[in-house]
Design an enzyme around this catalytic site. Structure first.
Site, mmCIF file in Angstrom:
data_model
loop_
_atom_site.group_PDB
_atom_site.id
_atom_site.type_symbol
_atom_site.label_atom_id
_atom_site.label_comp_id
_atom_site.label_asym_id
_atom_site.label_seq_id
_atom_site.Cartn_x
_atom_site.Cartn_y
_atom_site.Cartn_z
ATOM 1 N N GLY A 1 25.652 29.080 41.671
ATOM 2 C CA GLY A 1 26.140 29.081 40.291
ATOM 3 C C GLY A 1 27.126 27.934 40.086
ATOM 4 O O GLY A 1 27.031 27.169 39.105
ATOM 5 N N HIS A 2 28.061 27.773 41.039
ATOM 6 C CA HIS A 2 29.017 26.667 40.949
ATOM 7 C C HIS A 2 28.287 25.324 41.049
ATOM 8 O O HIS A 2 28.585 24.385 40.312
ATOM 9 C CB HIS A 2 30.052 26.760 42.080
ATOM 10 C CG HIS A 2 30.922 27.975 42.030
ATOM 11 N ND1 HIS A 2 30.866 28.971 42.981
ATOM 12 C CD2 HIS A 2 31.875 28.362 41.151
ATOM 13 C CE1 HIS A 2 31.748 29.907 42.692
ATOM 14 N NE2 HIS A 2 32.372 29.573 41.581
ATOM 15 N N GLU B 1 28.302 31.209 32.246
ATOM 16 C CA GLU B 1 28.152 32.291 31.256
ATOM 17 C C GLU B 1 28.213 33.688 31.874
ATOM 18 O O GLU B 1 28.225 34.667 31.153
ATOM 19 C CB GLU B 1 26.829 32.111 30.497
ATOM 20 C CG GLU B 1 26.913 30.994 29.481
ATOM 21 C CD GLU B 1 25.636 30.812 28.681
ATOM 22 O OE1 GLU B 1 24.551 31.174 29.193
ATOM 23 O OE2 GLU B 1 25.738 30.308 27.546
ATOM 24 N N SER C 1 27.816 35.490 42.369
ATOM 25 C CA SER C 1 29.254 35.684 42.227
ATOM 26 C C SER C 1 29.880 35.565 43.608
ATOM 27 O O SER C 1 29.274 35.983 44.607
ATOM 28 C CB SER C 1 29.530 37.085 41.658
ATOM 29 O OG SER C 1 30.873 37.463 41.895
ATOM 30 N N ASP D 1 30.753 34.821 33.282
ATOM 31 C CA ASP D 1 32.056 35.230 32.751
ATOM 32 C C ASP D 1 32.101 34.818 31.282
ATOM 33 O O ASP D 1 32.886 33.952 30.884
ATOM 34 C CB ASP D 1 33.172 34.563 33.554
ATOM 35 C CG ASP D 1 33.130 34.977 35.017
ATOM 36 O OD1 ASP D 1 33.191 36.179 35.282
ATOM 37 O OD2 ASP D 1 32.997 34.097 35.883
ATOM 38 N N LEU E 1 32.175 29.129 47.073
ATOM 39 C CA LEU E 1 31.200 28.541 46.152
ATOM 40 C C LEU E 1 29.764 28.967 46.457
ATOM 41 O O LEU E 1 29.405 29.236 47.595
ATOM 42 C CB LEU E 1 31.305 27.008 46.208
ATOM 43 C CG LEU E 1 32.697 26.440 45.886
ATOM 44 C CD1 LEU E 1 32.668 24.919 45.952
ATOM 45 C CD2 LEU E 1 33.185 26.902 44.516
ATOM 46 N N GLN F 1 35.404 35.016 29.466
ATOM 47 C CA GLN F 1 36.296 33.937 29.903
ATOM 48 C C GLN F 1 35.955 32.635 29.174
ATOM 49 O O GLN F 1 36.849 31.922 28.717
ATOM 50 C CB GLN F 1 36.167 33.742 31.416
ATOM 51 C CG GLN F 1 36.783 32.455 31.934
ATOM 52 C CD GLN F 1 36.807 32.382 33.437
ATOM 53 O OE1 GLN F 1 37.667 32.969 34.070
ATOM 54 N NE2 GLN F 1 35.864 31.663 34.025
HETATM 55 O O1 PAF Z 1 36.028 31.567 36.813
HETATM 56 C C1 PAF Z 1 36.853 31.361 37.695
HETATM 57 O O2 PAF Z 1 36.519 31.149 38.886
HETATM 58 C C2 PAF Z 1 38.333 31.343 37.379
HETATM 59 O O3 PAF Z 1 38.635 32.322 36.445
HETATM 60 C C3 PAF Z 1 38.870 29.967 36.946
HETATM 61 C C4 PAF Z 1 38.210 29.515 35.639
HETATM 62 C C5 PAF Z 1 38.591 28.962 38.031
HETATM 63 C C6 PAF Z 1 40.367 30.033 36.693
HETATM 64 O O4 PAF Z 1 41.067 30.430 37.840
#
Ligand code: PAF
Length: 278
Positions: A32-33, A145, A182, A147, A29, A150
């Site tokens: 960003g997280h 954002e 990241s 990703d 982590l 995703q």
């Molecule tokens: O973005 C991520 O870290 C992963 O793709 C996720 C959303 C946790 C799914 O494994």
């Protein structure tokens, strides 16, 4: 902060919570997280974070093996950020043998950029996100954002399955030199890390010059700019419309357009993006 490994225990604990916010992660982590955790805390009563390195979304075995794992540090960071609940399941807990993988059809959106370069990635990601959603049953779920593709696929998944979950995007958080945060950044050597700012530098340079030029010239210019960063090999550089990720051929400035970049820097693959027309 409560820590669960068992999905049934977690589901039972969350069953009477009224406004659950969920931040799914693969650990390692960073700020960003933490920004997603803080977003959740602002609008939800209970914030749940999962840490699960999802084997199903890695199309490259070495990438899975080398993916950074820093659980002790992650737990300390989450506690400090005020997270209420952490879910750290084992692989069998998420992928019991009797539960078959689903195949989702996300249409054209999953065939471009990350979808094209990482076959199976979005289906594997969608499988784990669906399973985590079923366990946590959040009211809100937060995705960064960085990703962006995703984020679009997850929104599509929620629509497809008609889930009562609001997907909330979180802005990209950057290092001082512009490198998007990241988990993979920690795998860069010091010399690679020094060049990694070239991704952001290229994005901003293209955004600044995007007024009068056509997309083809701009992309050529972006590729040329990466020659200043010899350790970086661009994988794709592409403009796409923010609403459906359709490739931009002639700029239709009435729609939001994002510039997407994926590169290899040594053994590390990094992605980033920037809104060029709002
Ligand atoms: O973005 C991520 O870290 C992963 O793709 C996720 C959303 C946790 C799914 O494994």
């Amino acid at each position: 902060m409560e820590v669960f490994k068992d999905k049934l225990a977690l589901s039972a604990y969350l069953s009477n919570k009224t406004k659950v916010g969920f931040v799914p992660t693969m650990g390692a982590l960073h700020k960003g997280h933490v920004s997603l955790i803080k977003l959740s805390e602002q609008q939800c009563e209970t914030t749940v974070c999962s840490i699960f390195v999802n084997p199903a979304q890695f199309n490259d075995k070495n990438d899975l093996l080398n993916y950074p794992r820093t659980t002790e540090k992650d737990l300390a960071l989450l506690k400090e950020a005020g997270c209420n609940v952490v879910f750290i399941p084992e692989v069998d807990e998420i992928y019991p043998p009797h539960l078959p993988m689903q195949h989702y059809d996300f249409g054209a959106m999953e065939k471009v950029m990350e979808g094209e370069h990482r076959p199976g990635h979005f289906n594997g990601m969608a499988n784990v996100v669906q399973r985590l959603f079923a366990i946590v049953q959040p009211h809100f779920a937060f995705f960064g954002e960085k990703d962006f593709q995703q984020l679009c696929v997850v929104k599509q998944l929620v629509k497809l399955l008609n889930l009562p979950i609001t997907i909330v995007p979180g802005a990209i958080i950057r290092e001082e030199d512009g490198l998007a945060m990241s988990s993979r950044n920690m795998l860069l050597t010091p010399t690679e890390r020094a060049q990694a700012s070239g991704i952001y530098e290229t994005l901003t340079r293209i955004k600044t010059n995007s007024k009068g030029s056509n997309p083809h010239e701009l992309l050529q210019y972006a590729h040329e700019n990466f020659r200043n960063y010899p350790l970086i090999t661009p994988e794709y550089i592409q403009f796409a419309y923010a609403d459906n990720l359709e490739n931009v051929k002639a700029l239709d400035k009435s729609r939001a357009i994002i510039l997407f970049i994926a590169v290899k820097l040594g053994k590390v693959r990094l992605i980033d993006n920037m809104l060029v027309y709002e």
